[in-house]
Enzyme design. Structure first.
Site, mmCIF file in Angstrom:
data_model
loop_
_atom_site.group_PDB
_atom_site.id
_atom_site.type_symbol
_atom_site.label_atom_id
_atom_site.label_comp_id
_atom_site.label_asym_id
_atom_site.label_seq_id
_atom_site.Cartn_x
_atom_site.Cartn_y
_atom_site.Cartn_z
ATOM 1 N N SER A 152 0.847 -1.192 0.000
ATOM 2 C CA SER A 152 0.000 0.000 0.000
ATOM 3 C C SER A 152 0.888 1.251 0.000
ATOM 4 O O SER A 152 1.758 1.385 -0.853
ATOM 5 C CB SER A 152 -0.951 -0.047 1.208
ATOM 6 O OG SER A 152 -1.860 1.023 1.178
ATOM 7 N N ASP A 163 -9.208 -4.102 -6.288
ATOM 8 C CA ASP A 163 -8.709 -2.939 -5.534
ATOM 9 C C ASP A 163 -9.145 -1.664 -6.252
ATOM 10 O O ASP A 163 -8.778 -1.440 -7.406
ATOM 11 C CB ASP A 163 -7.184 -3.020 -5.445
ATOM 12 C CG ASP A 163 -6.574 -1.988 -4.495
ATOM 13 O OD1 ASP A 163 -7.241 -0.976 -4.189
ATOM 14 O OD2 ASP A 163 -5.423 -2.202 -4.070
ATOM 15 N N HIS A 198 -8.381 -3.735 -1.807
ATOM 16 C CA HIS A 198 -7.059 -3.260 -1.399
ATOM 17 C C HIS A 198 -6.518 -4.035 -0.199
ATOM 18 O O HIS A 198 -5.316 -4.228 -0.062
ATOM 19 C CB HIS A 198 -7.143 -1.767 -1.068
ATOM 20 C CG HIS A 198 -5.829 -1.149 -0.746
ATOM 21 N ND1 HIS A 198 -4.797 -1.088 -1.658
ATOM 22 C CD2 HIS A 198 -5.351 -0.577 0.388
ATOM 23 C CE1 HIS A 198 -3.749 -0.496 -1.095
ATOM 24 N NE2 HIS A 198 -4.067 -0.182 0.144
ATOM 25 N N ARG A 231 -12.135 6.799 9.014
ATOM 26 C CA ARG A 231 -11.858 5.375 9.064
ATOM 27 C C ARG A 231 -12.905 4.583 8.278
ATOM 28 O O ARG A 231 -12.583 3.664 7.541
ATOM 29 C CB ARG A 231 -11.817 4.895 10.517
ATOM 30 C CG ARG A 231 -11.489 3.416 10.661
ATOM 31 C CD ARG A 231 -10.164 3.065 10.019
ATOM 32 N NE ARG A 231 -9.747 1.700 10.339
ATOM 33 C CZ ARG A 231 -8.650 1.132 9.833
ATOM 34 N NH1 ARG A 231 -7.884 1.800 8.992
ATOM 35 N NH2 ARG A 231 -8.315 -0.089 10.158
#
Lengths: 377, 377
Positions: free
Chosen positions: A154, A323, A356, A223
């Site tokens: 990432s 992703d 992801h 978040r």
């Protein structure tokens, strides 16, 4: 304002490397007395030729897996250990906590030695290149002349490329997992909105919050938006469908817009495990560093030229076809660019439904890919 | 609290249909003295057999295109008019503003006749089926025995299916555009987070805001998250890339986390054009109605059975392959289900880069598909 409680975020097994002081920052300014938290697994061989470095995404600490100093499971427990894909019977593995994080490395929540108070927004502008330079100092500080491999996930995929571009010869090989050579507008838009949610929270207060006035609402939204973009619609269709929560699980029956579906409860759980355990200013700095990252800067404006200037013997770029944040085309780009630079470079787009986050959970697919690459070194 | 300023949202060419009073709501309660805003284009034929109904997404009003009463361009101006795909030289077109909206139809921002004050959260729970029932009353009120076609976009695709399921024979044909027969967890998660952002804004205040204390932060985040999911990464890569704003365009050079990239400015423009022009409580009610919608309820728990109970002669489901909010698999499901019910039903997944919003902007592709279907009726 009381100091931010950075201490409680640091894994108990962390070691610390003191960065050179002053430590110059790419976009200006310098850090004094800064440090990087890291952990290690396995045993270095006599020539220190079996060292593998892991650089991480935005939120993880250096505790990638359990080890002698900290037996608690790490965030990549299934991938790293004796006999596992990253086999610590063979490799001496180092995982660093990123510069700018709040998990032991120096960042906006750390004490500024010039003032005795937390840096907050007085922390210098942070770039991926700074994170890479700090990781390079840890590698050199451990006496490692050349890494056998640098693995980046990432944001760590960006960090690894910056490390290779700025520190030629630092690694013989590279695995780029769900990473990219530059930020593109969809992920910039998502991260910009996450940062805006934090900044719009009145408790953020220009970065001057404390435990009693933590910007919880903003961090919740940031978040949850992250989790929405870390996974895939396909996975959630199969996992949650339209299943409702049990009535006794619904927190407030008198809240007409409260939780009703399992997928909402899943997001809620992720938010609860994150807010107050991550420093909002650190989040802002690391998030923005990803938007800024563009390896084209190292290639005269051309990202492929930037990649082609990197010299590694072997490389592998891996990602998940689902992703949406770091789409697999970006991993394909990394592999093609490194191949232009002379690397034997491969690309694998996994049919993982987990988006992801697949590298964290779909070890059935990602494990063998990493193992095969490392075994062949 | 002053009443919400519902008046300023209503297009000047709106007509109004008084709903039956009481108007019973699916999930309980009833409305008294409620109304639906609508607009029309073209001329009804003697048998009123040339009527086409348009039901809309969450935010649009009834002003789909310019007409004699309101020459301002509408939200589907390129699609609707003399000689256009929905040819008002042939069709008598009616577009209704959804029940629960703030654009002229009765909704949470309207005055509750029982109290003389805005309903706010005292508005009864709103379902897609209620929106459909209200649209059916407009159709009947205009003296239309059977619509030639009902066209629904996005949320309107849900409304159209509910209308067909609950009012057998109300339409001979149906075009479902970027719609679905049920909400799935990715879109539920996105909408849940949009609602949470509004509810977490202290100014929302349990729905008791006014013009001076409007929940602007929450609405900004909700709108920007909407725009992120309405478009596609592919479009933005080509449109914005990593282009920066001109320095003089950046609003506040002293804001270290302010706008920097063109894509951020694009989101900002969308937010500015939306906040204070849409009522937050109406947004919450309409958003939740989509999460609740599941045509499986009309099919004994099976969505295909629910679709197969609908009787139309012809149907077409269209969507964009890049839509992440109402993915094309859902339009394919609609076509297959309506075919099981005996309709001559087609499905077209367009290679439009614009994602969910493609039906609003990619008229080059969506226009001919709609035109060909209507021409063949």
């Amino acid at each position: 304002m009381s100091p931010a409680p950075t201490h409680e975020f640091i894994p108990p097994g962390s070691r610390f490397h003191a960065l050179s002081s002053p430590f110059p920052m790419k976009r200006g300014g310098a850090l004094h007395g800064a440090r990087i938290a890291y952990e290690t697994w396995g045993t270095p061989d006599a020539q220190l030729g079996n060292a593998v470095l892991i650089v991480t995404g935005l939120s993880p600490d250096a505790h990638a897996a359990s080890n002698a100093e900290d037996p608690a499971p790490g965030w990549w427990e299934g991938m790293l250990g004796p006999g596992k894909a990253i086999d610590t019977d063979r490799w001496f593995v180092v995982c660093v906590n990123s510069l700018g994080s709040c998990k032991g490395s120096t960042g906006p929540a750390s004490i500024d030695p010039a003032t005795g108070a937390p840096y907050r927004l007085a922390f210098p502008e942070l770039s991926i290149e700074d994170i890479a330079d700090a990781a390079a100092e840890v590698v050199r500080g451990l006496g490692i002349g050349q890494l056998a491999c640098v693995i980046g996930n990432s944001m760590g995929g960006m960090t690894a490329l910056a490390l290779l571009a700025r520190h030629p010869g630092i690694a013989r090989s590279h695995i780029n997992i769900s990473g990219s050579a530059r930020a593109l507008p969809f992920s910039i838009a998502v991260r910009s909105l996450q940062r805006e949610a934090i900044r719009l929270d009145p408790n953020w207060n220009g970065g001057e919050y404390d435990d009693d006035s933590y910007p919880e609402s903003g961090m919740r939204i940031a978040r949850k938006l992250g989790v929405i973009t870390y996974r895939s619609a396909l996975e959630w269709d199969g996992r949650f469908g339209r299943v409702r929560l049990d009535e006794q699980m619904v927190p407030a029956a008198d809240d007409p817009f409260g939780l009703e579906f399992q997928v909402e409860s899943y997001l809620e759980g992720h938010a609860r495990r994150f807010v107050r355990r991550y420093d909002p200013n650190c989040y802002l700095y690391l998030s923005r560093s990803m938007d800024w990252f563009d390896l084209a800067e190292a290639g005269g404006g051309d990202v492929m030229a930037g990649l082609a200037r990197i010299r590694v013997e072997r490389a592998l770029a891996i990602g998940a076809n689902t992703d949406i944040l770091f789409p697999v085309q970006q991993q394909q780009e990394v592999a093609e660019g490194l191949a232009r630079g002379g690397a034997r470079a491969g690309f694998i787009g996994m049919d993982s439904p987990q988006g992801h986050d697949a590298f964290l959970v779909d070890l059935e697919h990602f494990g063998p890919a990493v193992r095969d690459f490392l075994d062949a070194l």
